[in-house]
Design an enzyme around this catalytic site. Structure first.
Site, short mmCIF file in Angstrom:
data_model
loop_
_atom_site.label_atom_id
_atom_site.label_comp_id
_atom_site.label_asym_id
_atom_site.label_seq_id
_atom_site.Cartn_x
_atom_site.Cartn_y
_atom_site.Cartn_z
N GLY A 79 0.83 -1.21 0.00
CA GLY A 79 0.00 0.00 0.00
C GLY A 79 0.86 1.24 0.00
O GLY A 79 0.56 2.23 -0.67
N ALA A 80 1.95 1.19 0.79
CA ALA A 80 2.92 2.28 0.86
C ALA A 80 4.17 1.76 1.55
O ALA A 80 4.13 0.72 2.21
CB ALA A 80 2.33 3.47 1.64
N MET A 81 5.28 2.48 1.41
CA MET A 81 6.54 2.09 2.05
C MET A 81 7.28 3.33 2.54
O MET A 81 7.46 4.29 1.79
CB MET A 81 7.41 1.29 1.07
CG MET A 81 8.77 0.91 1.62
SD MET A 81 8.65 -0.14 3.09
CE MET A 81 10.22 0.20 3.89
N GLU A 82 7.73 3.28 3.81
CA GLU A 82 8.22 4.46 4.51
C GLU A 82 9.69 4.79 4.27
O GLU A 82 10.36 5.38 5.14
CB GLU A 82 8.00 4.29 6.02
CG GLU A 82 8.83 3.18 6.70
CD GLU A 82 8.18 1.82 6.73
OE1 GLU A 82 8.63 0.96 7.50
OE2 GLU A 82 7.22 1.60 5.96
N ASN A 83 10.26 4.47 3.10
CA ASN A 83 11.67 4.77 2.82
C ASN A 83 12.02 6.17 3.33
O ASN A 83 11.28 7.13 3.12
CB ASN A 83 11.92 4.72 1.31
CG ASN A 83 11.28 3.51 0.66
OD1 ASN A 83 11.66 2.39 0.93
ND2 ASN A 83 10.28 3.76 -0.17
N GLU A 116 2.76 6.55 7.34
CA GLU A 116 4.11 6.52 6.77
C GLU A 116 5.01 7.60 7.36
O GLU A 116 6.21 7.36 7.58
CB GLU A 116 4.04 6.66 5.24
CG GLU A 116 3.22 5.58 4.54
CD GLU A 116 3.59 4.16 4.94
OE1 GLU A 116 4.79 3.89 5.11
OE2 GLU A 116 2.67 3.34 5.12
N HIS A 119 6.43 6.67 10.72
CA HIS A 119 7.58 5.76 10.61
C HIS A 119 8.91 6.51 10.56
O HIS A 119 9.96 5.91 10.84
CB HIS A 119 7.46 4.91 9.34
CG HIS A 119 6.67 3.66 9.51
ND1 HIS A 119 6.88 2.76 10.53
CD2 HIS A 119 5.66 3.13 8.75
CE1 HIS A 119 6.05 1.74 10.41
NE2 HIS A 119 5.29 1.95 9.33
N GLU A 138 5.19 -1.00 13.25
CA GLU A 138 3.86 -0.90 12.63
C GLU A 138 2.77 -0.56 13.63
O GLU A 138 1.83 0.18 13.30
CB GLU A 138 3.53 -2.20 11.88
CG GLU A 138 4.51 -2.55 10.78
CD GLU A 138 4.61 -1.48 9.69
OE1 GLU A 138 3.76 -0.57 9.64
OE2 GLU A 138 5.56 -1.55 8.89
#
Length: 711
Positions: A79-83, A116, A119, A138
């Site tokens: 869904g999304a990624m917190e890079n 995100e 994070h 999470e």
């Protein structure tokens, strides 16, 4: 910087710039998307910097990088990624079109962005030492996202609604025999890491952090978080490190008994699977009550041994903060514990409450659902609660507690811990309830019953009963008709209309089709859409459900021509509402076709929607079993998505033949799906529960259907 947070992107996208401080122009935000969607970046570019500023204030630590990029990726498995500094999203998770998206789309986008950005502190600035503590990342991001939304968009009531949603999800998921602890003792393979991204990690993590926030207090919570983040910045940490800092803050501020510390309490919630059932037996003559605990399971029989990885463990014990109030007090503001249910050497220590009111007053535990546990009161107290709910002053009971009373009573009746005579008597008060959260809780429980009843000769009676229950709130919310002044709660109006139209309530279906036909007859339907944005999810589905091939094709053309991510997603889900066998069979082929116009990221979600359709269920089941080799090629190495298809089917099974067929099929694929066996066993267990309810509980439910819910 942890290596899993490194990302780069090469693209020809357009960027929408903003800043988290318009005066100092501190952190440069750029929200990136395909040039055709750049205007849909405006909302994310505006809310992102505001959320970042809120987190800087909450944690007492500034975001350390000079920039933050938000990137809308056209086809993205997550869904999304917190890079760190370059957060990637699905388009529907980041983009919002003022003229086409609904308010619920806007809230969803806000929640994902809030998650995100949280994070950047929990996960990025401080990273867990190993994946067995993934829940620290999470769970915290899920919980503080609700704090951020509530601070910036208080009119959405996000904190209450998300908290109830999370608690009820856990009370359900964790009541299976096949569940797991939040903290995983052994994580050695990549496939094991992938399996941790589940409801236990996200929602149970969020729920027990909220519980801790309540029992140590707001000041100690914020101070402890600041200590923890300062001490462990740019290094790794374990959950014990967080407990130490929070205990120090709680003892300093005297918000927690000195004979308890955060680790003693929280270890019982993170190292053990399941949730407690709190049993309350009042002694009315002595004005006291005895409180005990046991692990709550939705049924007593144990799964057949071959479906279990290991035999059930000995009965667990939790340290449980107990808050409560009474009829005369009605104090639903004080969420701090008035007592503790404790353990000693792993054994339960019963708790005695003294100085309770006389026999004519109710007692309610767990103020504002501060802690995730089910409650079963003695029959006398249940009757007093029902009397209170049926009175004209039922709103004295907090809306979150009204939701839990509905959820507990219906779940306990499903499992046989409570009679349907009591549960349906309590349910009857809903005819006077105008708030969203109690309706959400009740209909969530009734949805499993509805799926089973649809397959029986008694469905018409159930349909009549449900329409009678829904009519008052349907009319109060203005039915399917658009709110000129948006005075009604959008999620509530959507929920009630979805049920009304699905149950073929005449006014709902007629109104939905009328809106749709206004759109269908336009010469330029891609440029103008008269269907109200906040009702499209109900109207689109109803139009497909009652339509023919021309209507299905009309929506398919709107999907292929649209450039709005939320609208495309909505249309794809609505196409699954068809009740025509040939359309569903065709749709399944299109979904899983190589080079399909449907992106791979959307396939599982559409499949789930088809399975929930009572006509689509058997078609989808047969499709998976006959096309499994093709599906393995489609998902390539993504075994988790492949297993998810089987999970969705198993969860909706309610006849013995389908159960045996699915169980045998899963056994034959056991080696391929080894890393997903826990969720597959849980899904089969759910199927068994459906069968058990149909065999043992349906007659009691049906015989009580009218008795307590008709005036």
């Amino acid at each position: 910087m942890s290596t899993y947070l490194v990302a780069f992107s090469i693209n020809d996208f357009a960027g929408y710039a903003s800043y988290n401080d318009p005066y100092e122009r501190q952190v440069k935000f750029i929200t990136w998307a395909q040039s055709s969607a750049i205007e849909q970046c405006k909302y994310a570019a505006e809310i992102g910097p505001r959320l970042m500023a809120y987190y800087e204030q909450l944690f007492g630590i500034s975001y350390p990088l000079p920039k933050m990029d938000q990137l809308a990726v056209p086809d993205f498995s997550a869904g999304a990624m917190e890079n760190w500094g370059l957060i990637t999203y699905r388009e529907a998770s980041l983009l919002y079109a003022e003229e086409a998206s609904s308010l619920l789309d806007k809230q969803r986008v806000t929640n994902i962005i809030a998650h995100e950005l949280a994070h950047q502190w929990f996960g990025n600035l401080v990273t867990m030492e190993w994946w067995n503590d993934l829940w620290l990342n999470e769970g915290f991001a899920t919980y503080v996202a609700t704090l951020g939304m509530n601070a910036l968009c208080s009119n959405w009531h996000a904190y209450e609604e998300e908290s109830v949603e999370n608690v009820l999800a856990i009370l359900y998921t964790d009541s299976f025999c096949n569940t797991r602890p939040i903290h995983q003792p052994s994580v050695r393979r990549g496939s094991q890491i992938a399996e941790l991204f589940d409801v236990i990690t996200y929602r149970k993590g969020a729920v027990i952090i909220r519980m801790m926030h309540f029992f140590i207090g707001d000041k100690a919570f914020k101070r402890g978080l600041n200590y923890y983040l300062q001490k462990h910045s740019y290094i790794n940490a374990k959950q014990q490190d967080l407990w130490l800092q929070l205990t120090e803050a709680a003892h300093l501020l005297k918000t927690m008994p000195h004979d308890l510390d955060v680790q003693i309490v929280m270890d019982t919630w993170t190292f053990q699977p399941g949730i407690p059932l709190i049993s309350v037996q009042r002694h009315y003559f002595t004005k006291s009550a005895t409180i005990t605990q046991s692990r709550y399971r939705m049924y007593d029989e144990v799964e057949p041994p071959q479906m279990n990885e290991s035999p059930l463990q000995s009965e667990p014990c939790w340290f449980v903060p107990i808050s409560y109030t009474t009829d005369s007090q009605s104090n639903f503001v004080s969420t701090e514990p008035r007592a503790w249910l404790r353990c000693q050497g792993g054994e339960v220590l019963p708790l005695e409450l003294q100085d309770l009111p006389y026999a004519q007053e109710w007692l309610i535990l767990n103020v504002q659902l501060a802690t995730p546990y089910r409650i079963n009161y003695d029959t006398g107290n249940w009757e007093l609660i029902i009397k209170g709910l049926q009175s004209g002053v039922f709103k004295r009971i907090h809306v979150m507690n009204r939701a839990q009373l509905l959820d507990d009573s219906l779940s306990l009746a499903w499992s046989g811990h409570l009679s349907y005579a009591l549960a349906l008597k309590l349910l009857g008060y809903l005819k006077h309830e105008h708030e969203f959260i109690p309706w959400r809780a009740a209909l969530n429980q009734l949805s499993a019953i509805e799926r089973i009843m649809r397959q029986t000769s008694e469905f018409e009676e159930f349909q009549h009963f449900m329409n009678h229950l829904l009519d008052p709130i349907y009319n109060y919310l203005g039915g399917i008709h658009e709110d000129a002044d948006n005075r009604h709660h959008v999620a509530h109006k959507t929920l009630i209309n979805r049920w009304a139209c699905r149950l073929n309530q005449a006014d709902c279906v007629k109104g939905a089709l009328k809106y749709y036909h206004r759109w269908f007859i336009l010469n330029n339907p891609d440029e103008s859409n008269p269907v109200p944005q906040n009702l499209r999810t109900v109207i689109y589905c109803t139009a497909v459900q009652h339509g023919d091939a021309d209507d299905w094709n009309f929506f398919w053309r709107r999907y292929t021509n649209s450039s709005v991510a939320s609208e495309k997603r909505l249309i794809l889900l609505s196409l699954s509402c068809s009740r025509k066998v040939d359309q569903i069979e065709h749709y399944l082929k299109v979904i899983f076709r190589e080079k399909s116009l449907i992106r791979k990221q959307d396939a599982s979600q559409i499949f789930e929607a088809i399975v929930r359709n009572d006509i689509g269920f058997h078609i989808a089941k047969d499709f998976v079993m006959h096309k499994f080799e093709k599906l393995k090629q489609f998902y390539e190495s993504n075994r988790r998505e492949l297993a998810a298809l089987l999970v969705k089917i198993a969860q909706n099974i309610n006849c013995q033949r389908d159960y045996q067929q699915m169980r045998t099929f899963i056994e034959t694929q056991k080696q391929l799906l080894e890393s997903s066996m826990l969720i597959l066993r849980r899904a089969l267990e759910q199927a068994q529960l459906n069968l058990r309810w149909r065999q043992k509980r349906i007659s009691e439910f049906s015989s009580n259907l009218y008795m307590h819910c008709y005036d």
